[in-house]
Motif scaffolding. Structure first.
Motif, mmCIF file in Angstrom:
data_model
loop_
_atom_site.group_PDB
_atom_site.id
_atom_site.type_symbol
_atom_site.label_atom_id
_atom_site.label_comp_id
_atom_site.label_asym_id
_atom_site.label_seq_id
_atom_site.Cartn_x
_atom_site.Cartn_y
_atom_site.Cartn_z
ATOM 1 N N GLY A 1 0.821 -1.200 0.000
ATOM 2 C CA GLY A 1 0.000 0.000 0.000
ATOM 3 C C GLY A 1 0.851 1.244 0.000
ATOM 4 N N LEU A 2 0.260 2.360 -0.426
ATOM 5 C CA LEU A 2 0.959 3.642 -0.475
ATOM 6 C C LEU A 2 -0.025 4.747 -0.134
ATOM 7 C CD1 LEU A 2 3.592 5.169 -1.204
ATOM 8 C CD2 LEU A 2 2.675 5.394 -3.529
ATOM 9 N N THR A 3 0.407 5.651 0.748
ATOM 10 C CA THR A 3 -0.404 6.803 1.139
ATOM 11 C C THR A 3 0.464 8.059 1.066
ATOM 12 O OG1 THR A 3 -1.742 5.445 2.634
ATOM 13 C CG2 THR A 3 -1.816 7.825 2.961
ATOM 14 N N GLN A 4 -0.106 9.142 0.526
ATOM 15 C CA GLN A 4 0.650 10.387 0.403
ATOM 16 C C GLN A 4 -0.264 11.575 0.629
ATOM 17 O OE1 GLN A 4 0.603 13.042 -2.094
ATOM 18 N NE2 GLN A 4 2.239 14.067 -0.960
ATOM 19 N N THR A 5 0.237 12.565 1.372
ATOM 20 C CA THR A 5 -0.488 13.815 1.547
ATOM 21 C C THR A 5 0.463 14.898 2.021
ATOM 22 O OG1 THR A 5 -2.410 14.871 2.575
ATOM 23 C CG2 THR A 5 -1.119 13.399 3.951
ATOM 24 N N ARG A 6 0.077 16.108 1.796
ATOM 25 C CA ARG A 6 0.769 17.278 2.313
ATOM 26 C C ARG A 6 -0.034 17.832 3.463
ATOM 27 N NH1 ARG A 6 5.476 20.110 2.964
ATOM 28 N NH2 ARG A 6 5.122 22.369 3.011
ATOM 29 N N ASN A 7 0.611 18.052 4.622
ATOM 30 C CA ASN A 7 -0.042 18.657 5.772
ATOM 31 C C ASN A 7 0.474 20.081 5.910
ATOM 32 O OD1 ASN A 7 -1.636 16.628 7.786
ATOM 33 N ND2 ASN A 7 -0.113 15.546 6.545
ATOM 34 N N ALA A 8 -0.386 21.046 5.653
ATOM 35 C CA ALA A 8 -0.005 22.456 5.727
ATOM 36 C C ALA A 8 -0.684 23.116 6.918
ATOM 37 C CB ALA A 8 -0.393 23.176 4.437
ATOM 38 N N SER A 9 -0.116 24.218 7.379
ATOM 39 C CA SER A 9 -0.678 24.920 8.525
ATOM 40 C C SER A 9 -1.937 25.660 8.122
ATOM 41 C CB SER A 9 0.338 25.904 9.090
ATOM 42 O OG SER A 9 0.645 26.898 8.119
ATOM 43 N N VAL A 68 12.403 25.163 17.607
ATOM 44 C CA VAL A 68 11.797 24.895 16.295
ATOM 45 C C VAL A 68 10.436 24.221 16.480
ATOM 46 C CG1 VAL A 68 12.010 23.636 14.132
ATOM 47 C CG2 VAL A 68 14.035 24.700 15.155
ATOM 48 N N THR A 69 9.463 24.725 15.745
ATOM 49 C CA THR A 69 8.132 24.099 15.718
ATOM 50 C C THR A 69 7.776 23.782 14.275
ATOM 51 O OG1 THR A 69 7.393 25.341 17.665
ATOM 52 C CG2 THR A 69 5.687 24.368 16.261
ATOM 53 N N VAL A 70 7.445 22.527 14.017
ATOM 54 C CA VAL A 70 7.084 22.106 12.659
ATOM 55 C C VAL A 70 5.698 22.631 12.322
ATOM 56 C CG1 VAL A 70 6.564 20.129 11.194
ATOM 57 C CG2 VAL A 70 8.556 20.082 12.715
ATOM 58 N N ASN A 71 5.587 23.188 11.107
ATOM 59 C CA ASN A 71 4.344 23.803 10.692
ATOM 60 C C ASN A 71 3.747 23.185 9.429
ATOM 61 O OD1 ASN A 71 2.501 25.786 11.554
ATOM 62 N ND2 ASN A 71 3.054 27.071 9.814
ATOM 63 N N GLU A 95 8.750 21.982 7.158
ATOM 64 C CA GLU A 95 8.954 23.422 7.313
ATOM 65 C C GLU A 95 8.653 23.829 8.753
ATOM 66 O OE1 GLU A 95 6.570 25.536 4.529
ATOM 67 O OE2 GLU A 95 7.430 24.547 2.765
ATOM 68 N N SER A 96 9.449 24.751 9.260
ATOM 69 C CA SER A 96 9.232 25.259 10.612
ATOM 70 C C SER A 96 8.319 26.476 10.560
ATOM 71 C CB SER A 96 10.562 25.642 11.255
ATOM 72 O OG SER A 96 11.087 26.800 10.628
ATOM 73 N N GLY A 142 9.591 29.320 8.561
ATOM 74 C CA GLY A 142 9.725 29.157 7.133
ATOM 75 C C GLY A 142 10.959 28.400 6.696
ATOM 76 N N SER A 143 11.817 28.002 7.615
ATOM 77 C CA SER A 143 13.033 27.273 7.272
ATOM 78 C C SER A 143 12.715 25.822 6.930
ATOM 79 C CB SER A 143 14.037 27.335 8.416
ATOM 80 O OG SER A 143 13.484 26.749 9.580
ATOM 81 N N ARG A 144 13.515 25.215 6.053
ATOM 82 C CA ARG A 144 13.333 23.842 5.637
ATOM 83 C C ARG A 144 14.191 22.926 6.504
ATOM 84 N NH1 ARG A 144 11.469 21.810 0.759
ATOM 85 N NH2 ARG A 144 10.257 23.731 0.773
ATOM 86 N N LEU A 145 13.611 21.825 7.010
ATOM 87 C CA LEU A 145 14.294 20.898 7.912
ATOM 88 C C LEU A 145 14.574 19.584 7.203
ATOM 89 C CD1 LEU A 145 12.067 21.571 11.063
ATOM 90 C CD2 LEU A 145 14.317 22.564 10.555
ATOM 91 N N PRO A 146 15.562 18.816 7.688
ATOM 92 C CA PRO A 146 15.895 17.547 7.036
ATOM 93 C C PRO A 146 14.733 16.547 7.099
ATOM 94 C CG PRO A 146 17.643 18.244 8.529
ATOM 95 C CD PRO A 146 16.476 19.133 8.795
ATOM 96 N N SER A 147 14.668 15.688 6.087
ATOM 97 C CA SER A 147 13.643 14.637 6.059
ATOM 98 C C SER A 147 13.893 13.603 7.148
ATOM 99 C CB SER A 147 13.630 13.960 4.688
ATOM 100 O OG SER A 147 13.309 14.880 3.682
ATOM 101 N N LEU A 148 12.830 12.917 7.550
ATOM 102 C CA LEU A 148 12.923 11.870 8.564
ATOM 103 C C LEU A 148 12.372 10.570 7.979
ATOM 104 C CD1 LEU A 148 11.588 13.817 11.698
ATOM 105 C CD2 LEU A 148 13.978 13.289 11.152
#
Length: 498
Positions: A324-332, A363-366, A399-400, A403-409
């Protein structure tokens, strides 16, 4: 007409007519048969002094007229009751089938995995309704190893022992079809004592079956990204889903989805919905990014069937292989606060991803992307079952709030479980384990227990299991897992479905 004569009254009138004609009145039954007179209180024919020699045709004619009179009275009674009058015969008693009967009901009640109101035939009214009741009554005991734990954001979490009874899942399910057998409906109303919403609509949809290859659904449903998640919680091998599934799985959303078979032994389930976990969210709490999820599986030999236990006792191996595969973008949200649907995502130590300082101090992820991939394998044969699933999750484009970009996990995990019936279709012993690994820590569980299938079927089952947990990354009120907890979890429950 207001007339309510009993048929016996007709007999009395007939006898009276036969006995009262001796006073000089003329013949009643016809001159060709002779006159009737009364002598010494008895009835006899005037033309013949011996009653035994009476012409039988005269008597038959008299009785025929009596029956006609009875039919006339019955017709008058029927008319007075707003019924269709009886058809008068010629000396014969009207058959019972001539009396109008009410139309039989078009539906009847049966029990078929629930209480079902079903049409008698396909030509009857196109409507069917099934009412089912799920109930999961559970005792939970937990003996903690430590009183507190500290997450990656520096928060101290208090961990509690448990010793309580609860209804973890209660479900009132209404399903069936209307207008056409291919136009179906489903409504799952959830009640529990372990959630913040004790009563809520959990799942609900309308579906239309185009063919065996395609059925379209519209409503509130599960994102089908992982196998154990898409199986109903009634058919888990243990008391509940594994810790790894609880950590990785997507959730419920409103959307459109399709299910069917690409070939005779390849099936699929795909969905487009509002988000990764939007069960109880309003439109103002959603971002504008949709979620996409799909699950496909192959059963090359026998049909694998529901759940993980081989209560059906497959005579030859039944294998299931899928992914299975699931994908989405979570935006603030527009006010820069984290979107409500983001709170379900946790790091591998159980810390919520959007918790301030979770990724790094200050840092807070947004916003972030989720990619979840799963692969599964299962086999059943002669009461033995084995099933497993692996998970890979990428959190990308993080993204924090600045607005800064953080490494992938990247996080990974799996579960394995196996069961065997020591009493066919009744007593099953099982063992299982699961694990989650990631940059922020790891957690695991090992569990063993038994299932007692009442009445040799899935719809009533008692389960007992003991689970050793080490640093759980998962948390959910229904399953009993608590983020950061280590200790021993005891669960015993009765699952019933009527």
């Amino acid at each position: 007409m207001g007339i309510r004569w009993h048929h016996s009254a007709v007999h009395c009138l007939a006898v009276l007519a036969l006995t009262v004609i001796g006073s000089g009145s003329g013949p009643i039954l016809g001159a060709e048969t002779g006159d009737l007179n009364t002598q010494s209180g008895s009835t006899r024919l005037a033309a013949e002094p011996d009653a035994e020699n009476v012409d039988q045709s005269d008597l038959s004619d008299a009785m025929s007229r009596i029956r006609d009179l009875e039919a006339l009275v019955a017709a008058m009674q029927a008319e007075s009751s707003n019924q269709v009058p009886l058809t008068l015969g010629t000396g014969e008693e009207p058959p019972s089938q001539r009396v109008p009967q009410p139309d039989p009901s078009t539906h009847h009640g049966v029990y078929d995995s629930g209480w079902t109101w079903r049409p008698h035939t396909s030509q009857a009214s196109p409507f069917e309704l099934t009412v089912g009741l799920h109930n999961q009554f559970r005792y939970t005991g937990f003996a903690r190893d430590e009183a507190t734990s500290v997450d990656s954001a520096g928060n101290v979490r208090e961990l509690n022992n448990r010793n309580d009874f609860n209804i973890n899942r209660g479900r009132l399910v209404l399903s069936g079809y209307a207008f056409d057998e291919d136009l179906r409906f489903y409504s799952n109303i959830d009640y529990s004592t372990v959630t913040s919403n004790p009563i809520q609509l959990l799942l609900g949809w309308i579906s239309f079956r185009m063919s065996d290859r395609l059925t379209i659904y519209l409503g509130l449903g599960k994102l089908p990204g992982t196998w154990e998640w898409t199986e109903t919680s009634r058919y888990t091998l243990g008391a509940d889903r594994t810790m790894a599934t609880t950590f990785f799985r997507p959730s419920i959303t409103a959307g459109v989805w399709a299910k069917g078979k690409l070939t005779d032994n390849v099936a699929y389930h795909v969905l487009i919905g509002n988000g990764y976990n939007t069960l109880s969210l309003q439109a103002s709490e959603l971002d504008t990014q949709l979620a996409y999820s799909a699950l496909a599986w192959w059963e090359p030999w026998e049909e694998f069937g529901p759940g993980f236990s081989d209560i059906e006792e497959h005579r030859s191996p039944a294998i299931r292989l899928g992914h299975g595969l699931t994908q989405t973008r979570n935006a603030s949200s527009s006010n820069a606060d984290p979107a409500a649907e983001q709170t379900v995502i946790r790091l591998s130590d159980g810390t919520r991803l959007i918790e301030p300082n979770a990724i790094a101090p200050g840092v807070t992820v947004n916003a972030f992307d989720i990619w979840l991939y799963s692969a599964h394998f299962g086999i059943k044969r002669r009461g033995f079952s084995f099933s497993s699933e692996v998970f890979l999750r990428w959190l990308r484009n993080i993204e924090s709030d600045t607005g800064s970009r953080l490494p992938s996990l990247i996080d990974q995990g799996f579960f394995v479980q196996s069961g065997v019936f020591v009493i066919p279709q009744t007593l099953e012993l099982f063992a299982r384990g699961s694990q989650v690994n990631g940059e922020y820590g790891s957690g695991e569980e090992v569990s063993a227990g038994f299932n007692w299938h009442l009445f040799n079927q899935r719809s009533a089952r008692f389960t007992f299991d003991v689970t050793s947990i080490d640093d759980s990354p998962a948390q959910q009120s229904r399953t009993g897992y608590v983020a950061g907890a280590s200790g021993t979890l005891f669960r015993s429950q009765l699952w019933t479905f009527f």
